[in-house]
Each structure stands twice: as C-alpha cells, then as structure tokens.
Scaffold this active site. Sequence first.
Site, mmCIF file in Angstrom:
data_model
loop_
_atom_site.group_PDB
_atom_site.id
_atom_site.type_symbol
_atom_site.label_atom_id
_atom_site.label_comp_id
_atom_site.label_asym_id
_atom_site.label_seq_id
_atom_site.Cartn_x
_atom_site.Cartn_y
_atom_site.Cartn_z
ATOM 1 C CB CYS A 2 46.276 -31.744 65.094
ATOM 2 S SG CYS A 2 46.492 -33.447 64.528
ATOM 3 N NE ARG A 27 41.923 -28.221 67.719
ATOM 4 C CZ ARG A 27 40.960 -27.746 66.940
ATOM 5 N NH1 ARG A 27 39.964 -27.071 67.478
ATOM 6 N NH2 ARG A 27 40.976 -27.941 65.651
ATOM 7 C CD1 TRP A 74 44.071 -38.383 68.985
ATOM 8 C CD2 TRP A 74 42.747 -37.936 67.245
ATOM 9 N NE1 TRP A 74 43.092 -39.304 68.959
ATOM 10 C CE2 TRP A 74 42.260 -39.065 67.918
ATOM 11 C CE3 TRP A 74 42.058 -37.480 66.138
ATOM 12 C CZ2 TRP A 74 41.116 -39.750 67.512
ATOM 13 C CZ3 TRP A 74 40.912 -38.145 65.722
ATOM 14 C CH2 TRP A 74 40.463 -39.284 66.407
ATOM 15 C CG ASN A 100 43.725 -30.695 62.282
ATOM 16 O OD1 ASN A 100 43.723 -31.917 62.327
ATOM 17 N ND2 ASN A 100 42.807 -29.963 62.881
ATOM 18 N N GLY A 101 44.736 -32.785 59.553
ATOM 19 C CA GLY A 101 44.016 -33.402 58.435
ATOM 20 C C GLY A 101 44.762 -34.636 57.971
ATOM 21 C CD GLU A 485 25.816 -38.137 76.692
ATOM 22 O OE1 GLU A 485 25.918 -38.700 75.583
ATOM 23 O OE2 GLU A 485 26.676 -37.358 77.137
ATOM 24 C CE LYS A 489 29.739 -37.000 78.452
ATOM 25 N NZ LYS A 489 29.384 -37.366 77.172
ATOM 26 C CD GLU A 492 33.003 -39.356 76.244
ATOM 27 O OE1 GLU A 492 33.729 -39.064 75.283
ATOM 28 O OE2 GLU A 492 31.900 -38.805 76.440
ATOM 29 C CG HIS A 508 12.853 -58.519 73.198
ATOM 30 N ND1 HIS A 508 11.865 -59.352 72.725
ATOM 31 C CD2 HIS A 508 12.215 -57.417 73.673
ATOM 32 C CE1 HIS A 508 10.684 -58.778 72.871
ATOM 33 N NE2 HIS A 508 10.862 -57.598 73.436
ATOM 34 C CE LYS A 607 34.594 -30.644 73.662
ATOM 35 N NZ LYS A 607 33.660 -31.346 74.580
HETATM 36 C C1 AGP Z 1 31.055 -36.818 73.744
HETATM 37 O O1 AGP Z 1 31.333 -36.831 75.132
HETATM 38 C C2 AGP Z 1 32.229 -37.205 72.897
HETATM 39 N N1 AGP Z 1 33.337 -36.360 73.152
HETATM 40 C C3 AGP Z 1 31.861 -37.325 71.443
HETATM 41 O O2 AGP Z 1 30.912 -38.370 71.326
HETATM 42 C C4 AGP Z 1 31.266 -36.062 70.771
HETATM 43 O O3 AGP Z 1 29.979 -35.817 71.244
HETATM 44 C C5 AGP Z 1 31.201 -36.325 69.263
HETATM 45 O O4 AGP Z 1 32.512 -36.500 68.779
HETATM 46 C C6 AGP Z 1 30.506 -35.197 68.493
HETATM 47 O O5 AGP Z 1 31.220 -34.007 68.654
HETATM 48 P P1 AGP Z 1 30.529 -32.635 68.130
HETATM 49 O O6 AGP Z 1 29.325 -32.384 68.989
HETATM 50 O O7 AGP Z 1 31.590 -31.591 68.304
HETATM 51 O O8 AGP Z 1 30.151 -32.847 66.697
#
Ligand code: AGP
Length: 612
Positions: A2, A27, A74, A100-101, A485, A489, A492, A508, A607
């Site tokens: 959050c 966030r 969040w 937050n938490g 990756e 991308k 997400e 396989h 984020k």
């Molecule tokens: C990546 O596009 C995502 N937002 C997510 O996988 C991110 O890389 C992951 O949560 C790790 O975040 P960090 O690098 O801040 O630890």
Amino acid sequence: MCGIVGYIGSRQAAPIILEGLRRLEYRGYDSAGLAVMEDGRIEVRRDVGKLTNLERLLAEQPVTGHVGIGHTRWATHGEPSQRNAHPHLSMNGQVVVVHNGIVENFLSLRQELEAEGVHFNSETDTEVIVQLIERYLAAGYDLAEATRRAMHHLKGAHAVVTMSLQQPGVLVGVRIGNAGGLTVGVGEGEMFLASDIPAILEHTRHMTFLDSRQMAVVTQDGFSCFSLDGTPVTKAIQAIPWDTVAAEKGEYRHFMQKEIFEQARSVTDTIRGRADFERGRITLENLEISPEAARRMRKLFIVACGTSWHAALVGRFMVESIARLPAEADIGSEFRYRDPIIEPDSTVLAITQSGETVDTLAAMEEARSQGARLWSIVNVIGSQAQRLADGYILMHAGPEVGVASTKAFTASLVDQYLLACYLAQQRGMADGRLRALIDDLARLPDQVGRVLDHAVEYEALAAEFYQASNFLYLGRGINYPIALEGALKLKEISYIHAEGYPAGEMKHGPIALIDEHMPVLAIAVRDRVYDKMVSQIEQVKARGGTVIALATEGDEVIRDKADHVVYVPEASPLLTPVLTALPMQLLAYYIAVRRGCDVDQPRNLAKSVTVE
Ligand code: AGP
C-alpha cells in the site's frame, strides 16, 4: 503493498497528501482515502477504486487542515470497499490510522477488543491497530507511547502512521519488519512521512528511512526517533539525488513506455563511474571485496522474485563465465524453504528493484542467519535490501513507476555484469581479458538505442497478435531467462496467457501445443546455440505454428525460416540479454495498449510485493 503519505506544516494537508498518493498509486489501487485534523475534529474521506474517485469525493466534500494522513490500498484482508478503505478511525473518533502490512494475529486481537466493548466498522486487520492505540490513549499515555504499546501486540510486518485529536500537532510513524518502507521527509517548517521517495520528492530531498522496529514522532518543526523499546535513535538525513521530473510521465502515455525508452540513458547511468574504460578497471562504490576474500569465494547464490529472478538467471551465466565462480539463481519465496547449504565463504546476492519484496528480504535474513556475506542490487535508495546488505550496487535506473519492471531489469543485468567483472578483477583475471569485457560495455548504450529506434516494428506486430489467447516464448542458454521475462511481461500487462520455455525442452512435450493459434517468439541471435534455435523454428513451422524470430542484425537466413523477424545489434553474448529484453518489453507494451489494458497499473498487481 500500500501507499502511505503524512503531512504536518503550515500548508493545507489534503492537496499535498493527494498528490503524494498519486505518485504512489502504482503500489496499490483498490481504494484510497485521507484524513485531516483541525479545530478539534478529524475529517475522513475515502472511496473504493482508483485515486480519481477520492479526488472527486474531495471536490464534492472538501476538507481543511494542516495535518493529515493518506493511503492507497492493495487489498489483503477485507475486499476492496469504501468501509475497508483506509484511514481507519477509532470507535470514539479520537485516533486515525493508515497501515501497510498484515496483522497476522488480528482475529485474536479483534476478539479481545470486542470483549472490551469495542465495535468494529470494517473487516480489515488494520482496525485493531487504531482500537489498540485508543485503548492506551484512554489509559493516559501520549500518542507516541500509546502507539508504541499498541505495536507490541501485533505480529507480522507493518508500516503505520497515526494521529490523534489529543495531540493535534503530532504524527507518529512506525515500521516493523519488511512491510514496505517508511520515509521521513524534512522540509522548511513542514514535515512528511511516506512509503516511498516519489510521494514527497517535490517538497524535499532531505529524507531519512526508518529501520525495522523504529518509530518517528513528527511535529511541524522536526522529528525524533526511537526504537520500539523506547531507546532514542539518531537518524542520518540523506540528500536524495533524484529529480521530480524523473518521477513523472512527461510526454509519454504511460510510465512503462517512458521507462522502456529511458533505457539507453539508464544503462549509461548504471555503468557511469564504475567502468574505467581508460584503465580497464571496475570500481563498485558501495561493494568491495579484497583479492584474498574474492579468491576464497566458493559460491554465489543470487536470490530474487519475478522479473528480478529472471535477471538472476542471466547473472548466473555472467558470474560463472566471467568470474569462474560457481553461482546459482534461486526464487526468493523458495530459497528459505529448501534448507539451502550455505557453506563458509558463500555469498548471497539479492536483486530487488523496490528493495522491499518481503520474500527476497526473508531470503536475505536466511542467508544472514547462516553467516553468509550479503550483497544486494537495488534501485530504491534507502530501501531495506540496501540497508540490510554488507555491500550493495544501486541500479541508478531512476524511479521506476510502471508496475511492469523494464529499465530496472536491464539495469540489474548490467550491475551483475559489472559485479562479475569486478570479481574477476579481484580474483586476478588478466588485464587484457578484463579490458575486452569492459570495452563491450562501452558499446551497450548505443546498441540499446538502436533497438528502441525500431519501436514502430513492435507496434505493427502488436496489431497482428494482440488478439492471441496464448503465446510461447522460446530461448536457450543465456536467453532462456529472456524468454521467461518476455512471457511475464505479456502476462502481467495484457492478461494473455504466455509461457517462456527452454527451447530444447519443446520436443519433451510442449511441442504438442503448436498449431496456427499459438504464436511463438523464438530468440535466435547469433550465439553458440543459434543453429539449434533455427532448427527449433523449423520444427514449429513444420507443425503449422507462426514464428516471430528475434535475430541478430544482418542475419538474412532467418528470414526464410520465420514469419516475422525483428533484430538486435551484434553484441557480446553475455550482454545480448540486455538487448533481447527490449523487444520483449516493446511487444508486450504495444499489445497491452491495443487491448486497452491498464498498462501502468495492471489488475491484481502492485509494484512491490510486501506480503508473503
Ligand atoms: C515485474 O514486471 C513484476 N512487477 C514483478 O515480477 C517484480 O519483478 C517482482 O515483484 C520483484 O520486485 P522487486 O524487483 O522490487 O523485488
């Protein structure tokens, strides 16, 4: 994860808090709210959904006051709703809290408080915090002491900011564990609290960062800091080198778009001051190891989550190939559950853009408990992963606001390359070999720029593929992590199901998936596995698949093999992933835009993941 903002000063608090929340919205954006305090009353405004809903509510029902707190949520406990939105007011209206938490023991605390006659208004775990503070205020303690005592009841990791009518000129902030940071901003006759630097950067560059189990008591004229056992703590004020423009979208449509196109510059910033092209030497300003200790190193564990784990998979190639040091890449959320054998002279390197990913931090603490040397690669200055480590390398990518990580990813690849070269240097690599490796870095920013110059080609590909339901990304060797990756991308931000796969594994099983409805992106740059990748492309084509080949400039052979070809410049095989990552980002971005997705704030994501 959050977002939290607090303000106390001579200006109206609400606009400052609102702007701060806007800069933290990445966030978490299930709900948002703020509370201000003036003339013996606390006014709360909060709404479900994005910040624009709160802005509209404030326009209809404005509030005034010079001290306030705000929050973007969040959702963890309690579905996104107006009643579950923060801030939360205590039963008698004397205290208000943002948090937050996760209060892991909130059920038993709630029952205990209900037995004392407390009535709850929400389903959130946060509400037990504000009721506990009220309990201690009623017992005659001041806000700081009441908060300190309340926090001792909580299990889990927390960042909390609170204020009370009983002490109108005071904000109290507390951090326990790794539930996201808490930053104290020092202004001219005004003070700030925030989860993250961008929220308050336009008002001050002078900040300090609470460590776990620390509390800040903030007034308009300054702050004092204590540990939760009541001991005073001295905190150094840092000058943050970021500028507010860097945290803004500028002429771009999305933060992600801006951050993709910033990568020629961010890669340059990552290298700057660390690679001496004249002397052929590497210097890492916050990470040093003696030649003797470097030679004694026996293994490097690289731990990370999500995109950062993909970076770790690439870094493993770099470290083993350049420094000849055994290395492995572990998923942060798995590392501590596999009882890793961390022998003496082992080192654990955490990669985390936010520096606050709870699973990565937990892996760091596991490493620490086993006596390992602890390094980190982080982007957010002052983050927990930076402060926990014995040595760290800043990504220098600037603030990354888009939830989908782009420039931080390529920065972490370059940082690992720099680290691998540094370790090789300290372990006695011959000057000539080292200089050649460093020279390869010099060409990288220009090569990055050349890939980005062809962005229009990815817009065209997006027009053809944005309605696909599935996508397969194939890579091999150091580009297998880039296939992972690329799939992440796309998943997400466009919500298309995609898988990254080691190309050699196709026969396989997964090749059964191939038909005309399954587009395949194959990374087939000119490296030691090129021929095998070309063969893989032919196997896909033989089964009616559609192939987008990612090839090396000048490769005309591949044009006869694939349906579409996009190119990256020739580069050192160990640095090629920095280039092959860019088409992955561009294709995902333009497909998501075509699909009308919320590119910067994809559904269900945040984020930084500060909950396990
Ligand atoms: C990546 O596009 C995502 N937002 C997510 O996988 C991110 O890389 C992951 O949560 C790790 O975040 P960090 O690098 O801040 O630890």
